[in-house]
Design a protein around this motif. Structure first.
Motif, PDB file in Angstrom:
ATOM      1  N   TRP A  12      -3.766  14.283  -1.085  1.00  0.00           N
ATOM      2  CA  TRP A  12      -4.267  14.423   0.283  1.00  0.00           C
ATOM      3  C   TRP A  12      -5.009  15.746   0.400  1.00  0.00           C
ATOM      4  O   TRP A  12      -4.541  16.788  -0.085  1.00  0.00           O
ATOM      5  CB  TRP A  12      -3.121  14.401   1.293  1.00  0.00           C
ATOM      6  CG  TRP A  12      -2.573  13.047   1.514  1.00  0.00           C
ATOM      7  CD1 TRP A  12      -2.962  12.134   2.452  1.00  0.00           C
ATOM      8  CD2 TRP A  12      -1.490  12.417   0.808  1.00  0.00           C
ATOM      9  NE1 TRP A  12      -2.224  10.982   2.363  1.00  0.00           N
ATOM     10  CE2 TRP A  12      -1.307  11.134   1.356  1.00  0.00           C
ATOM     11  CE3 TRP A  12      -0.678  12.820  -0.260  1.00  0.00           C
ATOM     12  CZ2 TRP A  12      -0.338  10.259   0.895  1.00  0.00           C
ATOM     13  CZ3 TRP A  12       0.285  11.945  -0.727  1.00  0.00           C
ATOM     14  CH2 TRP A  12       0.457  10.681  -0.147  1.00  0.00           C
ATOM     15  N   GLU A  41     -10.997   4.321  -4.562  1.00  0.00           N
ATOM     16  CA  GLU A  41     -10.878   4.141  -3.115  1.00  0.00           C
ATOM     17  C   GLU A  41     -11.579   2.875  -2.663  1.00  0.00           C
ATOM     18  O   GLU A  41     -11.116   2.196  -1.746  1.00  0.00           O
ATOM     19  CB  GLU A  41     -11.457   5.372  -2.407  1.00  0.00           C
ATOM     20  CG  GLU A  41     -11.183   5.387  -0.913  1.00  0.00           C
ATOM     21  CD  GLU A  41     -11.548   6.723  -0.283  1.00  0.00           C
ATOM     22  OE1 GLU A  41     -11.617   6.781   0.955  1.00  0.00           O
ATOM     23  OE2 GLU A  41     -11.748   7.698  -1.036  1.00  0.00           O
ATOM     24  N   ASP A  42     -12.704   2.535  -3.300  1.00  0.00           N
ATOM     25  CA  ASP A  42     -13.419   1.310  -2.943  1.00  0.00           C
ATOM     26  C   ASP A  42     -12.723   0.071  -3.487  1.00  0.00           C
ATOM     27  O   ASP A  42     -12.793  -1.012  -2.875  1.00  0.00           O
ATOM     28  CB  ASP A  42     -14.849   1.370  -3.491  1.00  0.00           C
ATOM     29  CG  ASP A  42     -15.661   2.487  -2.840  1.00  0.00           C
ATOM     30  OD1 ASP A  42     -15.407   2.789  -1.650  1.00  0.00           O
ATOM     31  OD2 ASP A  42     -16.537   3.060  -3.520  1.00  0.00           O
ATOM     32  N   ARG A  59       0.833  -1.204   0.000  1.00  0.00           N
ATOM     33  CA  ARG A  59       0.000   0.000   0.000  1.00  0.00           C
ATOM     34  C   ARG A  59       0.872   1.261   0.000  1.00  0.00           C
ATOM     35  O   ARG A  59       0.564   2.241  -0.689  1.00  0.00           O
ATOM     36  CB  ARG A  59      -0.930   0.018   1.205  1.00  0.00           C
ATOM     37  CG  ARG A  59      -1.932   1.169   1.160  1.00  0.00           C
ATOM     38  CD  ARG A  59      -2.816   1.238   2.392  1.00  0.00           C
ATOM     39  NE  ARG A  59      -3.874   2.219   2.203  1.00  0.00           N
ATOM     40  CZ  ARG A  59      -3.731   3.537   2.297  1.00  0.00           C
ATOM     41  NH1 ARG A  59      -2.525   4.027   2.599  1.00  0.00           N
ATOM     42  NH2 ARG A  59      -4.747   4.365   2.091  1.00  0.00           N
ATOM     43  N   ALA A 118      -3.351  10.820  -7.103  1.00  0.00           N
ATOM     44  CA  ALA A 118      -3.946  10.822  -5.759  1.00  0.00           C
ATOM     45  C   ALA A 118      -3.469  12.080  -5.045  1.00  0.00           C
ATOM     46  O   ALA A 118      -2.377  12.590  -5.317  1.00  0.00           O
ATOM     47  CB  ALA A 118      -3.528   9.578  -4.985  1.00  0.00           C
ATOM     48  N   VAL A 129      -7.278  11.143  -1.263  1.00  0.00           N
ATOM     49  CA  VAL A 129      -8.443  11.102  -2.147  1.00  0.00           C
ATOM     50  C   VAL A 129      -8.029  10.504  -3.488  1.00  0.00           C
ATOM     51  O   VAL A 129      -7.088  10.988  -4.130  1.00  0.00           O
ATOM     52  CB  VAL A 129      -9.027  12.521  -2.346  1.00  0.00           C
ATOM     53  CG1 VAL A 129     -10.199  12.477  -3.324  1.00  0.00           C
ATOM     54  CG2 VAL A 129      -9.468  13.090  -1.008  1.00  0.00           C
ATOM     55  N   LEU A 130      -8.735   9.458  -3.891  1.00  0.00           N
ATOM     56  CA  LEU A 130      -8.496   8.802  -5.168  1.00  0.00           C
ATOM     57  C   LEU A 130      -9.667   9.091  -6.108  1.00  0.00           C
ATOM     58  O   LEU A 130     -10.804   9.242  -5.648  1.00  0.00           O
ATOM     59  CB  LEU A 130      -8.354   7.291  -4.975  1.00  0.00           C
ATOM     60  CG  LEU A 130      -7.213   6.832  -4.042  1.00  0.00           C
ATOM     61  CD1 LEU A 130      -7.285   5.337  -3.834  1.00  0.00           C
ATOM     62  CD2 LEU A 130      -5.873   7.227  -4.627  1.00  0.00           C
TER      63      LEU A 130
END
Length: 544
Positions: free
Chosen positions: A496, A513-514, A481, A494, A507-508
């Protein structure tokens, strides 16, 4: 109990504190006088003999530190006048407010106002003869108070500070403060000198033992002692200090209650109770803000824009969730027990005492609900100038960014730091430091090899078989990760985002993100499936 009776009791304690301060110096003088008298009496009655020399040396060893520490050393200069000067010409609204409160209190106002970074306000006077001769007064106001209080609450804070000078007994406050300073300085200095003697003696013994051992002899077994006469003198003055502090601090606590009553009369009961409740909350918020926001980029050489290092506290306080959280803290003040050695009563007791007073509206024209910072002209510039005074040169030379960029860049720097263990593990395995290289290694069955090169617990390192795989899976997932986040951030896929109510979040785009958690789980499974994560990386980097 009537105000007059309370004032008499406080004045009596203040006079007792003055007597105890005189007693402190008399005790020191008496120690020296007794030593001189004993030596003179012995010489007169027994005549001079060789043993007298040892007695004289012992007397000097006791008398010299008393004379040097109590009567001859200079105290540390008061640094209360540091901060940013706010002149009448530059800040007429603030000065008009201060002047009116001082006039309503019936005391002489300050000659100078300074802005400081601490959650604090105070009036300091350049007195002489332990406060018996008045001098120039200086008012210091903490920037967090201006940022976090309303004008009405600031009025009560200022009225409280001037209220100290309205009490008749406060004329002796400088004496009690001088006494606390002198006695505390004496005790600390004596202990410091005793510690130095112990350290020097220990070094001498160690050097001597090293020489003895070099000659094949046993260590001497000598002890460095406890610091000699200065340690015993420190213990003696400590007992006297406890008595003095109990008396003088009880005076200070009474004066705090009296100053609170003045504040309630001038600025209003409710504003005074509100300010008392908010100040400890502001103190906690300031500490949290400085640690979590203002200095978050220091490790990477970054600070917020000029004026925001201290001024950004206002953004935190304006956040609805933080505001609700802080309001709850203000309503749940801790039930502290009064400390006989504390100069201030517990806040909760002070608030209760103010709330028990008759309702008072305060002076006409005071008590607005506007932010107190509105009293300053060009507050952003003043906060910038305060930074210049308060921050060290190395900090002032750092790169300045607005809040969104600062948060992203600081978190990106932390991501690089967090990825260092897995980058070293890949390099040590002969692989490039990329997420794709780690995915290739997992497909090639090298999971155990990589896990063995990552920091892990002793239990994990000793595990074998199925247990080892269970220990290794979270290690590998966290490492993968870290590499994935670093790869996406470096490709601007991506970012922050800043939040004043919770930690910065990565934040993607889209549904990434899921999808990311499942893709990571699949890649570090017993039978690795790296395709989902490869597809996600390719999709996001192509989109960026």
């Amino acid at each position: 109990m009537s105000t007059e009776r309370t004032g008499m009791r406080t004045s009596t304690r203040a006079l007792l504190a003055v007597a105890l301060l005189a007693g402190f110096y008399l005790l020191a003088a008496a120690i020296v006088a007794v030593l001189v008298w004993l030596n003179v009496e012995l010489v007169v009655n027994t005549g001079f003999h060789a043993a007298m020399v040892k007695l004289w040396l012992l007397s000097i060893a006791i008398a010299y530190p008393v004379l040097r520490v109590v009567f001859l050393t200079r105290r540390k200069r008061d640094d209360s006048h540091e901060g940013l000067p706010l002149t009448r010409e530059e800040q007429p609204e603030l000065w008009a407010r201060v002047d009116r409160i001082a006039e309503a209190t019936g005391v002489r106002g300050p000659a100078e106002i300074r802005l400081v970074p601490q959650v604090n306000a105070g009036v300091y006077e350049e007195t002489k003869l332990l406060g018996l001769i008045p001098g120039r007064r200086h008012l210091v106001i903490g920037a967090p108070l201006l940022i976090g209080l309303t004008e009405a609450e600031l009025d009560s804070v200022l009225a409280h500070e001037f209220g100290h000078y309205a009490n008749n007994d406060v004329r002796l406050a400088a004496v009690t403060v001088a006494g606390r300073t002198a006695i505390g300085h004496t005790v600390a200095t004596l202990h410091h000198h005793a510690d130095q003697h112990v350290a020097e003696r220990a070094a001498e013994i160690a050097e001597d033992n090293a020489k003895r051992e070099a000659r094949g002899r046993r260590a001497s077994g000598k002890d460095a002692g406890n610091g000699g006469a200065e340690r015993y003198l420190a213990m003696l003055f400590t007992q006297y200090a406890k008595l003095y502090f109990r008396v003088s601090e009880s005076i200070s606590r009474s004066q705090e209650y009296a100053a609170d009553r003045h504040a309630a009369r001038i600025a209003g009961r409710d504003a005074t109770a509100s300010a008392l409740s908010r100040i400890p909350v502001l103190d906690a918020a300031q500490s949290f803000y400085l640690n979590s926001y203002a200095t978050m980029g220091v490790g990477a050489g970054m600070l917020p824009l000029p004026g925001q290092f201290f001024g950004g506290l206002g953004r935190l306080l304006a956040d609805p969730e933080r505001r609700e959280e802080l309001a709850e803290m203000g309503m749940e003040l801790p039930d502290e027990q009064a400390d006989p050695y504390d100069s201030h009563p517990p806040i909760k007791q002070r608030v209760a005492a103010v709330q028990a007073l008759p309702d008072t509206p305060g002076l006409p024209g005071l008590g607005e609900d506007r932010p107190a910072l509105d009293l300053l002209r060009d507050p952003q510039q003043r906060l910038t100038e305060l930074e210049t005074l308060a921050l060290i040169p190395e900090a002032l030379a750092m790169r300045r960014l607005d809040w969104p960029e600062l948060v992203h860049e600081a978190m990106y720097a932390y991501a690089r730091e967090n990825a260092q263990p897995v980058l070293r593990a890949l390099t040590d395995s002969g692989l490039p430091g990329t997420a794709e290289a780690m995915l290739d290694a997992l497909d090639a069955g090298r999971a155990a090899e990589l896990a063995g090169r990552l920091p892990q617990s002793e239990e994990s390192a000793q595990a074998t078989g199925r247990a080892a795989r269970e220990f290794h899976r979270p290690l590998l997932r966290n490492a993968l990760r870290s590499l994935t986040v670093l790869a996406l951030a470096s490709q601007k896929a991506a970012r922050w985002e800043l939040s004043w109510s919770r930690p910065a979040a990565l934040v993607l785009p889209g549904d990434a993100e899921d999808r990311l958690p499942g893709a990571l789980d699949a890649a570090v499974a017993d039978v690795p499936d790296t395709a989902p994560l490869r597809a996600l990386l390719a999709e996001l980097t192509d989109r960026s």
